[in-house]
Design a protein around this motif. Structure first.
Motif, mmCIF file in Angstrom:
data_model
loop_
_atom_site.group_PDB
_atom_site.id
_atom_site.type_symbol
_atom_site.label_atom_id
_atom_site.label_comp_id
_atom_site.label_asym_id
_atom_site.label_seq_id
_atom_site.Cartn_x
_atom_site.Cartn_y
_atom_site.Cartn_z
ATOM 1 N N ILE A 40 0.853 -1.198 0.000
ATOM 2 C CA ILE A 40 0.000 0.000 0.000
ATOM 3 C C ILE A 40 0.884 1.241 0.000
ATOM 4 C CG2 ILE A 40 -1.811 1.260 1.222
ATOM 5 C CD1 ILE A 40 -2.545 -1.432 2.578
ATOM 6 N N ALA A 41 0.662 2.123 -0.961
ATOM 7 C CA ALA A 41 1.446 3.359 -1.043
ATOM 8 C C ALA A 41 0.548 4.516 -1.438
ATOM 9 C CB ALA A 41 2.588 3.208 -2.054
ATOM 10 N N MET A 97 3.093 -12.429 -7.361
ATOM 11 C CA MET A 97 2.795 -12.660 -5.952
ATOM 12 C C MET A 97 2.481 -11.362 -5.217
ATOM 13 S SD MET A 97 3.038 -15.912 -5.608
ATOM 14 C CE MET A 97 3.244 -16.251 -3.874
ATOM 15 N N LYS A 98 2.512 -10.232 -5.945
ATOM 16 C CA LYS A 98 2.313 -8.929 -5.307
ATOM 17 C C LYS A 98 1.013 -8.288 -5.775
ATOM 18 C CE LYS A 98 6.676 -7.912 -6.537
ATOM 19 N NZ LYS A 98 8.011 -7.290 -6.664
ATOM 20 N N PHE A 99 0.336 -7.666 -4.823
ATOM 21 C CA PHE A 99 -0.906 -6.945 -5.101
ATOM 22 C C PHE A 99 -0.687 -5.511 -4.619
ATOM 23 C CE2 PHE A 99 -5.335 -5.656 -4.267
ATOM 24 C CZ PHE A 99 -5.940 -6.050 -5.455
ATOM 25 N N LYS A 100 -0.588 -4.570 -5.568
ATOM 26 C CA LYS A 100 -0.206 -3.203 -5.243
ATOM 27 C C LYS A 100 -1.429 -2.282 -5.247
ATOM 28 C CE LYS A 100 4.457 -3.618 -7.181
ATOM 29 N NZ LYS A 100 5.455 -2.988 -8.086
ATOM 30 N N GLY A 133 3.860 1.778 2.904
ATOM 31 C CA GLY A 133 5.034 2.648 2.869
ATOM 32 C C GLY A 133 5.158 3.365 1.546
ATOM 33 N N ILE A 134 5.937 4.445 1.512
ATOM 34 C CA ILE A 134 5.978 5.277 0.308
ATOM 35 C C ILE A 134 6.579 4.551 -0.888
ATOM 36 C CG2 ILE A 134 6.084 7.415 1.635
ATOM 37 C CD1 ILE A 134 9.051 7.592 0.941
ATOM 38 N N HIS A 135 7.375 3.507 -0.654
ATOM 39 C CA HIS A 135 8.035 2.812 -1.760
ATOM 40 C C HIS A 135 7.286 1.559 -2.210
ATOM 41 C CE1 HIS A 135 11.514 5.408 -1.310
ATOM 42 N NE2 HIS A 135 11.553 5.127 -0.020
ATOM 43 N N PRO A 182 0.604 9.312 -1.348
ATOM 44 C CA PRO A 182 1.237 10.522 -0.834
ATOM 45 C C PRO A 182 0.783 10.863 0.580
ATOM 46 C CG PRO A 182 -0.500 11.084 -2.371
ATOM 47 C CD PRO A 182 -0.361 9.601 -2.416
ATOM 48 N N SER A 183 1.419 11.880 1.162
ATOM 49 C CA SER A 183 1.135 12.292 2.534
ATOM 50 C C SER A 183 -0.340 12.652 2.721
ATOM 51 C CB SER A 183 1.999 13.509 2.887
ATOM 52 O OG SER A 183 1.656 14.024 4.148
ATOM 53 N N SER A 184 -0.896 12.227 3.853
ATOM 54 C CA SER A 184 -2.266 12.572 4.257
ATOM 55 C C SER A 184 -3.314 12.084 3.273
ATOM 56 C CB SER A 184 -2.395 14.096 4.449
ATOM 57 O OG SER A 184 -1.453 14.553 5.386
ATOM 58 N N SER A 185 -3.025 10.967 2.637
ATOM 59 C CA SER A 185 -4.006 10.379 1.726
ATOM 60 C C SER A 185 -4.950 9.420 2.451
ATOM 61 C CB SER A 185 -3.302 9.644 0.585
ATOM 62 O OG SER A 185 -2.416 8.660 1.085
ATOM 63 N N GLY A 186 -4.696 9.189 3.732
ATOM 64 C CA GLY A 186 -5.555 8.278 4.494
ATOM 65 C C GLY A 186 -5.124 6.831 4.384
#
Length: 560
Positions: free
Chosen positions: A299-300, A421-424, A405-407, A302-306
């Motif tokens: 999960i990524a 294997m990844k769900f973004k 995290g942001i990355h 920007p700032s204050s996106s909830g």
């Protein structure tokens, strides 16, 4: 009080001082200092207040000319181009309305709505509009600012078939309205305008979906107009939300104010509808993950996106689907303090990907996915180094790993794990509510207000502190988040249609404390003026405890 005959100006470009007659305009002086700028000057900052170049000066102070390398300059330039665009459209489509809906990189997605239905443009029409705009620019027409009593302004709006503006200003307390006139065309724009059309030479028009993109200069290279790369997923989320707002009948602040003015029952119903939409979307995302075969949720945003509240609500929905998610904190994989990269100013750059021990992190991910046992680290921020907690874990079959995290969308973060294997998931407050058809509310402003309130309530920061930090936050987002947003498998829009009416209650009392002596006063004043268009929602009890809005205003059901 006797009027000053002369005022003293200090020009920052050269540090020289000028004595000029009171009532003088900065336009002629700006032309003298253009040689110190590589892009057009569109306005000026007098001390910490933005003034238009055509405004008669009533007081002296320090003058800093604003060009296109400044964010405020780009905003002013954008308004000027939109004015010219609307002039051209009104000539050919007098009974239709321009809607400026959202941004996509350095472009604005617009629609021309005729009877509420988007007008499908041909390439020939696009080229005609662009050519007419260039003609208006070549004529170097002056933007004239006039102040009108409400009844006078409303007559102008009616003559121009502009009833949305009447709805907007009906709820404002001010007796007057400031309108701009260029040629025979009147229009209203929130914010300042350039002196004339002659500086508006850089733009492009491109067909897109049911409308078109107005492509504008970029702050890094203002004299070049490059068409943005396709942002298909982001555009589709904006488009879907805009259509949802059409369905519930809340396209503008005026529509929202109408509901608020009718009382708490209708406001509560709007809250329920918005929260139901969020819950439906989060449930769908959990179901998509369940059908994906992935083991890792990233999960990524920007700032204050909830993101934090979204993640906690997603965990609930995952449990509903029979999963037992394991949350791993990226913070615990920071490298020791002395190994942390530094930024251009020599400060520790904790947002850098290299601030994370990627080797150890990927080893642990691989081991967990293979079913092996792992001892999780814990980062001690006081000591500035990693310690070992003794906590050992081993994944069960129905146990996905969740990482926020942001990355998260950057493949380098989880290079040891196969992409299948990844769900973004990309989370952001993709605001679609407009002040009126021509004046949109940016996603960035929504996030900034959220952060100002949260920083004060939970971190003890003043609005000035947050405004000082915000450019650095934005720089990090541009570098680490936005380039990867199209990598997401799914996007979640955390915008809440009524939130500005709630944020107003908290933000105004913080923004008013920003001193006029501070450089951040300009931004605080802009946000306060924007909040002034909203009627407040004072009954906060109807906001659910699980709402993303609670992450910022307090009393959330979740622990952070």
């Amino acid at each position: 009080m006797r009027r000053l005959k002369e005022i003293l100006l200090k020009i920052l470009d050269t540090n020289e001082e000028l004595r000029v007659p009171a009532g003088e305009k900065l336009l002629e002086y700006a032309k003298r200092y253009w040689k110190y700028h590589d892009t057009p000057i569109v306005a000026a900052r007098l001390d910490n207040t933005i003034v238009e170049l055509t405004r008669p000066l009533e007081r002296g102070g320090t003058v800093e000319f604003i060009d296109l390398r400044c964010l405020d300059g780009l905003r002013i330039y954008q308004r000027g181009v939109l004015f010219v665009l609307n002039m051209a459209l009104k000539e050919r489509y007098p009974n239709c309305e321009l809607w400026v809906l959202h941004s996509l990189d350095n472009a604005l997605y617009c629609e021309l709505r005729c009877g509420g239905i988007p007008h499908p443009f041909s390439e020939e029409e696009i080229q005609w509009i662009k050519a007419r705009m260039n003609q208006i620019v070549a004529h170097d027409l002056i933007f004239e600012k006039g102040e009108y009593y409400k009844d006078e302004a409303f007559k102008i709006f009616i003559q121009h078939n502009d009833r949305d503006r009447i709805k907007l200003f009906r709820f404002r307390k001010k007796k007057t309205i400031k309108l701009y006139k260029c040629g025979d065309h009147y229009d209203y724009y929130y914010g300042y305008m350039p002196p004339s059309t002659g500086v508006l030479k850089w733009f492009d028009l491109v067909k897109e979906n049911e409308g078109f993109l107005l492509v504008l200069p970029d702050q890094k290279d203002p004299l070049t107009v490059s068409r943005p790369k396709p942002l298909v997923k982001l555009s589709s989320v904006f488009y879907e939300y805009a259509r949802w707002l059409d369905v519930i009948g809340v396209r503008t602040v005026a529509d929202l104010n109408e509901i608020i003015s009718r009382g708490e029952r209708e406001v509560a119903e709007l809250m329920i509808i918005n929260e139901a939409l969020h819950e439906k979307k989060i449930s769908q995302i959990a179901e998509q993950f369940a059908n994906s075969g992935a083991r890792l949720i990233l999960i990524a945003g920007p700032s204050s996106s909830g993101k934090t509240t979204f993640a906690k609500r997603l965990l609930v929905q995952l449990r509903v689907h029979g999963f037992k998610p394991l949350v791993i904190s990226l913070d615990d994989y920071f490298v020791d303090r002395e190994l942390t990269p530094r930024d251009e100013e020599g400060n520790y750059d904790f947002e850098s990907l290299e601030a994370i021990d990627l080797k150890l992190f990927n080893e642990h991910l691989s081991m967990l996915i293979e079913g092996r046992e792992v001892e999780l680290p814990k980062f001690d921020f006081k000591l500035g180094r990693r310690i070992w907690s003794g906590q050992k874990i081993k994944l069960e079959r129905n146990q996905p790993i969740v990482i926020e995290g942001i990355h998260g969308l950057n493949e380098k973060l989880t290079s040891s794990v196969d992409r299948s294997m990844k769900f973004k998931i990309y989370v952001s407050a993709l605001t679609q509510l407009n002040l009126d058809p021509h004046n949109r509310i940016t996603t960035t402003d929504t996030r900034l207000l959220r952060r100002i309130i949260r920083d004060y309530k939970f971190r003890g920061h003043s609005a000035t502190d947050t405004l000082k930090m915000w450019p650095s936050v934005r720089k990090g987002e541009e570098k680490h988040i936005f380039p990867f947003q199209e990598e997401a498998d799914v996007m979640f829009n955390s915008a809440i249609v009524y939130e500005w009416a709630v944020l107003k209650i908290f933000a105004e009392q913080l923004l008013v404390q920003v001193s006029p002596e501070e450089r951040e006063y300009t931004e605080a004043l802009r946000l306060m003026k924007l909040l002034d268009y909203f009627l407040p929602i004072t009954n906060l009890e109807d906001i659910p405890r699980t709402s993303i809005l609670r992450e910022f205003i307090g009393r959330s059901a979740f622990k952070y």
